[in-house]
Design an enzyme around this catalytic site. Structure first.
Site, PDB file in Angstrom:
ATOM      1  CG  ASP A  13      -1.831  -1.240   1.286  1.00 13.21           C
ATOM      2  OD1 ASP A  13      -2.355  -1.771   0.121  1.00 13.21           O
ATOM      3  OD2 ASP A  13      -2.247  -1.543   2.258  1.00 13.21           O
ATOM      4  CE  LYS A  16       2.472  -2.547  -4.272  1.00 10.79           C
ATOM      5  NZ  LYS A  16       2.102  -2.067  -2.792  1.00 10.79           N
ATOM      6  N   GLY A  40      -4.380  -4.479  -3.623  1.00  7.01           N
ATOM      7  CA  GLY A  40      -5.598  -3.349  -3.832  1.00  7.01           C
ATOM      8  C   GLY A  40      -4.972  -2.126  -4.220  1.00  7.01           C
ATOM      9  CG  HIS A  41      -2.635  -1.910  -6.872  1.00 10.68           C
ATOM     10  ND1 HIS A  41      -1.689  -2.851  -7.876  1.00 10.68           N
ATOM     11  CD2 HIS A  41      -1.954  -2.356  -5.718  1.00 10.68           C
ATOM     12  CE1 HIS A  41      -0.974  -3.684  -7.225  1.00 10.68           C
ATOM     13  NE2 HIS A  41      -1.068  -3.459  -6.082  1.00 10.68           N
ATOM     14  CD  GLN A 224       0.711  -9.012  -2.462  1.00  5.45           C
ATOM     15  OE1 GLN A 224       1.679  -9.649  -3.274  1.00  5.45           O
ATOM     16  NE2 GLN A 224      -0.395  -8.673  -2.742  1.00  5.45           N
TER      17      GLN A 224
END
Ligand code: GDP
Ligand code: IMO
Ligand code: MG
Length: 430
Positions: A13, A16, A40-41, A224
């Site tokens: 988080d 990225k 989760g992006h 990650q």
């Protein structure tokens, strides 16, 4: 032509997605090489928000090839869902713009069930996973009982693969008090979803090597963060894949010589989701302020992220394990308005000074932070697009971070918006 690997340099988080989206303007191909839909992006483009878990963050730009490499674990039902959501948002996704490696292992519904059963059944074993079956799917991959994308094309092969997997899983499930798997129903489910995955299936290793020879630029997108790496992270509180830059080669089928620049994504403070040691964690008003200003809630599970001061020891270490050439420093704006800021510059363990995170879990848990204090700034850095717009103390903070982690800043991010980004060194420059 230069190829760039992007890796998270903390516990995930770091931003990225935003940086990959920004950089992908300069790339021809964007490839995921590990993880799955545990990622989760969030991307923000002219105020429009896109949330990605499995698809490469370059997918929102037209005219690029997005690739899911063999190092990923792929949930086919999630793939179909995520494609549908993005199409509704106007993103074009076709077999010309998206390819999935034929040797990618699948995440099955039984993997998610197993993940969640382990997490809920036994407090001692709890990792705080995303519950998406990532760990069990990777276990099956190295256990040589995974079902891979190519297996979906032939019914007889698929049946053999399913039987092989279930010989293991049914025994495990009996031990956990779960019902045995309905073999025929699972095969039917897989055959039903097969065409929706197979339309994107390709020999990714071959395509990438050809693109490379043709002088195309490849951007490898890590998910990650390096401290969640299965080997170098805070084991066992990690994810089940190699996250560090070396994985870009094995996770796509391109030689390590293809990697010209490793960009570490580094948040201006520290966060982590789930269990595990966190030396610079703050359980006070400062930690709460970081969480609120930074909107630190997980994209995948909605969990509150734990927050702490910037830990230079950890980032110096992850820059080394990934061979980081430069960092993208993100969320600097979240630090606006703090009177003073602290940076963790070392650890103390049983009265002894340490300049790295030890491997033993009990030692990691007992390390205490040694802080250096820096003056904060009252001006806003939000949305700054040049160094000239940054207050002197913000520049001092960035310079001190560079010194401590022994790595220069290549990009600086000052808001979630794509273009609120300061370019210092172009990672794609030859
Ligand atoms: P990822 O998993 O590394 O892609 O990061 P996430 O998307 O899970 O979390 C980063 C969050 O911070 C997202 O909501 C981004 O929109 C947001 N973000 C990214 N860069 C910045 C920044 O420079 N400033 C602020 N305030 N938010 C940012
Ligand atoms: P992005 O790509 C932050 C964490 C989970 C848990 C551990 C293991 O958005 O940075 P898993 O489901 O992978 O077996 O969970 O890893 N984790 C992440 N934390 N960002 C992520 O991805 C993460 N993906 C997994 O919270 O502690
Ligand atoms: Mg994330």
């Amino acid at each position: 032509m230069a190829n760039v690997v992007v890796v998270g340099a903390q516990w995930g988080d770091e931003g990225k997605g935003k940086i990959v989206d920004w950089l992908s303007e300069r790339a021809d191909v964007i490839a995921r090489f590990q993880g799955g839909h545990n990622a989760g992006h969030t991307l923000v483009i002219d105020g429009k928000v896109y949330k990605l878990s499995l698809l490469p963050s370059g997918i929102v730009r037209g005219g690029k090839l997005s690739v899911i490499g063999n190092g990923v674990v792929l949930d086919p039902w999630h793939l179909v869902k995520e494609i549908a959501i993005l199409r509704e948002q106007g993103v074009e996704i076709t077999p010309e713009t998206l390819m999935v490696a034929e040797n990618t292992p699948l995440i099955l519904p039984i993997h998610g069930e197993l993940d969640r059963a382990r997490e809920s059944g036994n407090a001692v074993a709890k990792i705080g996973t995303t519950g998406r079956g990532i760990g069990p799917a990777y276990e099956d991959k190295v256990g040589r009982r995974a079902i891979r994308v190519a297996d979906l094309a032939d019914r007889a092969t698929l049946e053999t693969r399913v039987d092989r997997a279930l010989a293991h899983h049914d025994a495990l499930r009996r031990g956990l008090g779960l019902p045995e798997v309905d073999r025929d129903a699972l095969i039917a489910q897989l055959l039903e979803i097969a065409p929706s995955v197979l339309e994107y299936a390709a020999p990714v290793w071959k395509v990438l090597n050809e693109k490379r020879k043709a002088g195309k630029r490849i951007l490898f997108e890590g998910a990650q963060g390096s401290l969640l790496d299965i080997d170098f992270g805070t084991y066992p509180f990690v994810t089940s894949s190699n996250v560090i830059a070396g994985q870009a080669a094995t996770g796509t089928g391109i030689g390590p010589g293809a990697i010209d620049f490793v960009l570490g994504i580094v948040k201006a403070y520290t966060t982590r989701v789930g269990e595990g040691p966190f030396t610079a964690e703050l359980n006070d008003a400062d930690g709460q302020r970081l969480g609120e200003r930074g909107h630190e809630f997980g994209t995948v599970t909605g969990r509150k992220r734990r927050c702490g001061w910037f830990d230079a020891v950890l980032v110096r270490q992850t820059c080394a394990t990934s061979g980081v050439n430069g960092i993208a420093f993100t969320k600097l704006d979240v630090l606006d308005g703090f009177e003073t800021l602290k940076i963790c510059v070392g650890y103390e363990l049983d009265g002894v000074a340490l300049d790295y995170l030890p491997t033993a879990a009990d030692q990691q848990a007992r390390c205490t932070p040694v802080y250096e204090e820096l003056p904060g700034w009252s001006e806003s850095t939000e949305g700054a697009r040049s160094w000239a717009e940054l207050p002197a103390n913000a520049i001092k903070y960035v310079r001190r971070v560079e010194e401590l982690i022994q790595c220069p800043v290549a990009l600086l991010s000052t808001s979630p918006e794509r273009d609120d980004t300061i370019l210092v060194t172009d990672p794609f420059a030859d």
